[in-house]
Design a protein around this motif. Structure first.
Motif, PDB file in Angstrom:
ATOM      1  N   VAL A   1       0.961  -0.834   0.131  1.00 50.45           N
ATOM      2  CA  VAL A   1       0.123   0.020   0.005  1.00 50.45           C
ATOM      3  C   VAL A   1       0.937   1.049  -0.172  1.00 50.45           C
ATOM      4  CG1 VAL A   1      -1.512   1.631   1.072  1.00 50.45           C
ATOM      5  CG2 VAL A   1      -1.626  -1.030   0.910  1.00 50.45           C
TER       6      VAL A   1
ATOM      7  N   LEU B   1       2.777   1.455  -3.502  1.00 50.78           N
ATOM      8  CA  LEU B   1       0.813   2.110  -4.485  1.00 50.78           C
ATOM      9  C   LEU B   1       0.830   3.590  -3.842  1.00 50.78           C
ATOM     10  CD1 LEU B   1      -1.619  -1.384  -4.673  1.00 50.78           C
ATOM     11  CD2 LEU B   1       0.257   0.001  -6.117  1.00 50.78           C
ATOM     12  N   SER B   2       0.934   3.991  -2.966  1.00 44.69           N
ATOM     13  CA  SER B   2       1.439   5.226  -2.497  1.00 44.69           C
ATOM     14  C   SER B   2       1.537   6.723  -3.607  1.00 44.69           C
ATOM     15  CB  SER B   2       0.835   5.493  -1.207  1.00 44.69           C
ATOM     16  OG  SER B   2      -0.137   5.028  -0.388  1.00 44.69           O
TER      17      SER B   2
ATOM     18  N   ARG C   1      -2.820   5.891 -10.102  1.00 44.75           N
ATOM     19  CA  ARG C   1      -3.095   4.686  -8.827  1.00 44.75           C
ATOM     20  C   ARG C   1      -3.730   4.087  -8.903  1.00 44.75           C
ATOM     21  NH1 ARG C   1      -3.450   7.764  -4.235  1.00 44.75           N
ATOM     22  NH2 ARG C   1      -1.331   8.681  -4.626  1.00 44.75           N
ATOM     23  N   ARG C   2      -5.118   4.223 -10.347  1.00 45.85           N
ATOM     24  CA  ARG C   2      -6.818   3.031  -9.856  1.00 45.85           C
ATOM     25  C   ARG C   2      -6.527   2.626 -11.290  1.00 45.85           C
ATOM     26  NH1 ARG C   2     -10.775   6.635 -10.113  1.00 45.85           N
ATOM     27  NH2 ARG C   2     -10.456   6.126 -12.182  1.00 45.85           N
TER      28      ARG C   2
ATOM     29  N   SER D   1      -3.417  -0.183 -10.048  1.00 45.73           N
ATOM     30  CA  SER D   1      -3.896  -0.669  -9.314  1.00 45.73           C
ATOM     31  C   SER D   1      -4.652  -1.983  -9.606  1.00 45.73           C
ATOM     32  CB  SER D   1      -4.813  -0.361  -7.947  1.00 45.73           C
ATOM     33  OG  SER D   1      -3.491   0.861  -7.607  1.00 45.73           O
TER      34      SER D   1
ATOM     35  N   TRP E   1     -12.558   1.635  -7.510  1.00 44.99           N
ATOM     36  CA  TRP E   1     -11.939   1.418  -6.394  1.00 44.99           C
ATOM     37  C   TRP E   1     -12.626   0.329  -5.548  1.00 44.99           C
ATOM     38  CZ3 TRP E   1      -6.973   1.528  -5.613  1.00 44.99           C
ATOM     39  CH2 TRP E   1      -6.708   2.717  -6.167  1.00 44.99           C
TER      40      TRP E   1
ATOM     41  N   ILE F   1      -4.495  -5.082   1.109  1.00 49.53           N
ATOM     42  CA  ILE F   1      -4.949  -3.699   0.307  1.00 49.53           C
ATOM     43  C   ILE F   1      -6.036  -4.078  -0.111  1.00 49.53           C
ATOM     44  CG2 ILE F   1      -3.549  -4.354  -2.388  1.00 49.53           C
ATOM     45  CD1 ILE F   1      -1.713  -6.000  -1.283  1.00 49.53           C
TER      46      ILE F   1
ATOM     47  N   TRP G   1      -7.648  -0.956   2.417  1.00 55.56           N
ATOM     48  CA  TRP G   1      -7.195   0.278   1.128  1.00 55.56           C
ATOM     49  C   TRP G   1      -7.984   0.170  -0.172  1.00 55.56           C
ATOM     50  CZ3 TRP G   1      -3.968   1.151  -3.106  1.00 55.56           C
ATOM     51  CH2 TRP G   1      -3.214   2.361  -2.818  1.00 55.56           C
ATOM     52  N   CYS G   2      -8.422  -0.191  -0.238  1.00 57.16           N
ATOM     53  CA  CYS G   2      -9.293  -0.100  -1.707  1.00 57.16           C
ATOM     54  C   CYS G   2     -10.650   0.670  -1.433  1.00 57.16           C
ATOM     55  CB  CYS G   2      -8.981  -1.293  -2.791  1.00 57.16           C
ATOM     56  SG  CYS G   2      -7.092  -1.490  -3.079  1.00 57.16           S
TER      57      CYS G   2
ATOM     58  N   GLY H   1      -8.403   4.189  -2.074  1.00 57.83           N
ATOM     59  CA  GLY H   1      -6.845   3.955  -2.916  1.00 57.83           C
ATOM     60  C   GLY H   1      -6.375   5.736  -2.012  1.00 57.83           C
TER      61      GLY H   1
END
Length: 131
Positions: free
Chosen positions: A15, A18-19, A26-27, A30, A69, A111, A114-115, A119
Motif C-alpha cells: 500500500v 502504491l501510494s 494510482r487506480r 492498481s 476502487w 490491500i 485500502w482500496c 486508494g
C-alpha cells in the motif's frame, strides 16, 4: 505469529509503494496489478477448469476497477478466498513455500481495505497541504 505479522507488514508495504504512484494513475495501475494477481494461480492448475473461471471473474473485477476502487477491493477479496482454497488443498501459490497462499490470504485484505477507502496516498508529499 510471524505467519500472520509478516503478510500484514507486506500488505502495508504494498500500500505504501502504491501510494507513491501519482493520484491520476494510482487506480488504473492498481487495477492492472490485481488483474495480474488474479491470474497468478493459472500456471499451477490445481483447481482444474475452476482456475479459468476464477481468472475470468477476477479479470472482470479488475476491468471494472479501472473506474472503481470498490471493484479493485472486491478483486483482492476474491483473491483472498482463492488463496484460502489453494491453502486448504495444499497447492500454494509458490510451490516451494508451503504457507505462501496462507500468507497471501492474510496480505490481500490489507490491500482491499485500502482500496475500499479509495486508494488514498498514505505518504504526504512536501507540496501537499496537511488537511
Amino acid at each position: 505469529m510471524l505467519t500472520v505479522a509478516a503478510p500484514i507488514i507486506i500488505g502495508i508495504c504494498i500500500v505504501l509503494l502504491l501510494s507513491l504512484i501519482p493520484d491520476a494513475h494510482r487506480r488504473k495501475f492498481s487495477a492492472v496489478f490485481v488483474a495480474g494477481a488474479g491470474a497468478a494461480y493459472l500456471s499451477g492448475g490445481a483447481m482444474g477448469g475452476w482456475e479459468f473461471a476464477f481468472t475470468a471473474v477476477a479479470t472482470y473485477c479488475a476491468f471494472r476497477g479501472l473506474e472503481s476502487w470498490t471493484y479493485i477491493g472486491i478483486a483482492w477479496l476474491l483473491h483472498t478466498a482463492w488463496d484460502v482454497v489453494h491453502h486448504l488443498k495444499g497447492a500454494p501459490i509458490i510451490p516451494f513455500a508451503h504457507d505462501s497462499s496462507l500468507g497471501c490470504a492474510i496480505c490481500d485484505p490489507v490491500i482491499a481495505i485500502w482500496c475500499f477507502a479509495g486508494g488514498p496516498s498514505l505518504l504526504r508529499r512536501r507540496h501537499e497541504p496537511v488537511v
